[in-house]
Design a protein around this motif. Structure first.
Motif, PDB file in Angstrom:
ATOM      1  N   TYR A   1      49.907 -41.058 131.510  1.00 48.46           N
ATOM      2  CA  TYR A   1      50.663 -40.058 132.262  1.00 48.46           C
ATOM      3  C   TYR A   1      51.608 -40.648 133.294  1.00 48.46           C
ATOM      4  CZ  TYR A   1      47.120 -37.146 130.126  1.00 48.46           C
ATOM      5  OH  TYR A   1      46.305 -36.546 129.214  1.00 48.46           O
ATOM      6  N   ASP A   2      51.468 -41.919 133.594  1.00 48.24           N
ATOM      7  CA  ASP A   2      52.314 -42.584 134.589  1.00 48.24           C
ATOM      8  C   ASP A   2      52.854 -43.874 133.964  1.00 48.24           C
ATOM      9  OD1 ASP A   2      53.552 -43.331 136.932  1.00 48.24           O
ATOM     10  OD2 ASP A   2      51.714 -43.665 138.054  1.00 48.24           O
ATOM     11  N   VAL A   3      53.694 -43.727 132.964  1.00 50.88           N
ATOM     12  CA  VAL A   3      54.123 -44.875 132.153  1.00 50.88           C
ATOM     13  C   VAL A   3      54.907 -45.925 132.934  1.00 50.88           C
ATOM     14  CG1 VAL A   3      54.072 -43.614 129.987  1.00 50.88           C
ATOM     15  CG2 VAL A   3      56.153 -43.594 131.351  1.00 50.88           C
ATOM     16  N   HIS A   4      55.480 -45.568 134.066  1.00 52.54           N
ATOM     17  CA  HIS A   4      56.233 -46.532 134.865  1.00 52.54           C
ATOM     18  C   HIS A   4      55.377 -47.163 135.967  1.00 52.54           C
ATOM     19  CE1 HIS A   4      59.829 -45.407 132.766  1.00 52.54           C
ATOM     20  NE2 HIS A   4      59.598 -44.137 133.045  1.00 52.54           N
ATOM     21  N   ALA A   5      54.081 -46.850 135.976  1.00 55.54           N
ATOM     22  CA  ALA A   5      53.121 -47.414 136.935  1.00 55.54           C
ATOM     23  C   ALA A   5      53.579 -47.254 138.382  1.00 55.54           C
ATOM     24  CB  ALA A   5      52.831 -48.884 136.609  1.00 55.54           C
ATOM     25  N   THR A   6      54.061 -46.060 138.718  1.00 55.98           N
ATOM     26  CA  THR A   6      54.525 -45.791 140.081  1.00 55.98           C
ATOM     27  C   THR A   6      53.415 -45.310 141.005  1.00 55.98           C
ATOM     28  OG1 THR A   6      55.059 -43.508 139.528  1.00 55.98           O
ATOM     29  CG2 THR A   6      56.814 -45.140 139.238  1.00 55.98           C
ATOM     30  N   GLY A   7      52.304 -44.859 140.419  1.00 52.43           N
ATOM     31  CA  GLY A   7      51.229 -44.289 141.223  1.00 52.43           C
ATOM     32  C   GLY A   7      51.382 -42.800 141.435  1.00 52.43           C
ATOM     33  N   ASP A   8      52.463 -42.215 140.897  1.00 55.99           N
ATOM     34  CA  ASP A   8      52.706 -40.782 141.072  1.00 55.99           C
ATOM     35  C   ASP A   8      51.594 -39.930 140.481  1.00 55.99           C
ATOM     36  OD1 ASP A   8      55.066 -41.201 142.408  1.00 55.99           O
ATOM     37  OD2 ASP A   8      56.332 -40.889 140.643  1.00 55.99           O
ATOM     38  N   PHE A   9      51.043 -40.344 139.349  1.00 57.69           N
ATOM     39  CA  PHE A   9      49.997 -39.561 138.701  1.00 57.69           C
ATOM     40  C   PHE A   9      48.825 -39.331 139.649  1.00 57.69           C
ATOM     41  CE2 PHE A   9      45.942 -39.516 136.397  1.00 57.69           C
ATOM     42  CZ  PHE A   9      46.090 -38.346 135.682  1.00 57.69           C
ATOM     43  N   GLY A  10      48.292 -40.398 140.220  1.00 55.22           N
ATOM     44  CA  GLY A  10      47.155 -40.283 141.127  1.00 55.22           C
ATOM     45  C   GLY A  10      47.483 -39.494 142.377  1.00 55.22           C
ATOM     46  N   ARG A  11      48.645 -39.736 142.969  1.00 58.17           N
ATOM     47  CA  ARG A  11      49.036 -39.001 144.180  1.00 58.17           C
ATOM     48  C   ARG A  11      49.203 -37.511 143.909  1.00 58.17           C
ATOM     49  NH1 ARG A  11      51.882 -43.782 145.058  1.00 58.17           N
ATOM     50  NH2 ARG A  11      53.776 -43.006 144.073  1.00 58.17           N
ATOM     51  N   GLU A  12      49.846 -37.173 142.793  1.00 54.70           N
ATOM     52  CA  GLU A  12      50.063 -35.760 142.475  1.00 54.70           C
ATOM     53  C   GLU A  12      48.763 -35.047 142.137  1.00 54.70           C
ATOM     54  OE1 GLU A  12      53.153 -35.478 139.536  1.00 54.70           O
ATOM     55  OE2 GLU A  12      54.574 -36.535 140.815  1.00 54.70           O
ATOM     56  N   LEU A  13      47.873 -35.722 141.434  1.00 53.75           N
ATOM     57  CA  LEU A  13      46.580 -35.109 141.121  1.00 53.75           C
ATOM     58  C   LEU A  13      45.751 -34.923 142.389  1.00 53.75           C
ATOM     59  CD1 LEU A  13      44.761 -33.967 138.977  1.00 53.75           C
ATOM     60  CD2 LEU A  13      43.968 -36.275 138.481  1.00 53.75           C
ATOM     61  N   ASN A  14      45.744 -35.901 143.283  1.00 52.63           N
ATOM     62  CA  ASN A  14      45.040 -35.757 144.561  1.00 52.63           C
ATOM     63  C   ASN A  14      45.602 -34.608 145.376  1.00 52.63           C
ATOM     64  OD1 ASN A  14      43.006 -37.778 144.553  1.00 52.63           O
ATOM     65  ND2 ASN A  14      44.565 -39.327 144.845  1.00 52.63           N
ATOM     66  N   ALA A  15      46.920 -34.461 145.404  1.00 58.91           N
ATOM     67  CA  ALA A  15      47.550 -33.369 146.154  1.00 58.91           C
ATOM     68  C   ALA A  15      47.178 -32.022 145.552  1.00 58.91           C
ATOM     69  CB  ALA A  15      49.068 -33.550 146.169  1.00 58.91           C
ATOM     70  N   ALA A  16      47.152 -31.922 144.226  1.00 58.13           N
ATOM     71  CA  ALA A  16      46.784 -30.664 143.576  1.00 58.13           C
ATOM     72  C   ALA A  16      45.340 -30.289 143.887  1.00 58.13           C
ATOM     73  CB  ALA A  16      47.000 -30.779 142.068  1.00 58.13           C
ATOM     74  N   ILE A  17      44.455 -31.264 143.899  1.00 57.82           N
ATOM     75  CA  ILE A  17      43.054 -30.999 144.239  1.00 57.82           C
ATOM     76  C   ILE A  17      42.941 -30.542 145.685  1.00 57.82           C
ATOM     77  CG2 ILE A  17      40.807 -32.106 144.598  1.00 57.82           C
ATOM     78  CD1 ILE A  17      41.470 -33.803 142.081  1.00 57.82           C
ATOM     79  N   ALA A  18      43.676 -31.187 146.577  1.00 57.33           N
ATOM     80  CA  ALA A  18      43.641 -30.820 147.999  1.00 57.33           C
ATOM     81  C   ALA A  18      44.146 -29.395 148.227  1.00 57.33           C
ATOM     82  CB  ALA A  18      44.465 -31.806 148.814  1.00 57.33           C
ATOM     83  N   ARG A  19      45.126 -28.958 147.431  1.00 62.51           N
ATOM     84  CA  ARG A  19      45.656 -27.594 147.569  1.00 62.51           C
ATOM     85  C   ARG A  19      44.701 -26.542 147.034  1.00 62.51           C
ATOM     86  NH1 ARG A  19      50.423 -30.181 145.740  1.00 62.51           N
ATOM     87  NH2 ARG A  19      50.040 -29.391 143.644  1.00 62.51           N
ATOM     88  N   HIS A  20      43.803 -26.913 146.156  1.00 64.43           N
ATOM     89  CA  HIS A  20      42.870 -25.960 145.563  1.00 64.43           C
ATOM     90  C   HIS A  20      41.880 -25.506 146.626  1.00 64.43           C
ATOM     91  CE1 HIS A  20      39.646 -24.399 143.010  1.00 64.43           C
ATOM     92  NE2 HIS A  20      40.598 -24.216 142.106  1.00 64.43           N
TER      93      HIS A  20
END
Length: 52
Positions: free
Chosen positions: A12-31
């Motif tokens: 899900y993060d083919v460019h290895a930017t770390g966006d996948f983990g940050r976005e998933l953490n943010a989505a969990i925090a908003r829940h």
């Protein structure tokens, strides 16, 4: 038991930017129940296995 989240998932993060983990953490925090969920950010095991 914590939910393990890859920092850079090669699927899900083919460019290895770390966006996948940050976005998933943010989505969990908003829940509304996100504050009660234990999350641990880890290196992706798929990336380790692909390097072999």
């Amino acid at each position: 038991m914590p939910l393990l989240i890859c920092r850079t998932c090669p699927r899900y993060d083919v460019h290895a930017t770390g966006d996948f983990g940050r976005e998933l953490n943010a989505a969990i925090a908003r829940h509304r129940q996100g504050g009660t969920l234990l999350v641990r950010n880890v290196a992706c095991l798929s990336a380790v296995n692909r390097a072999r």
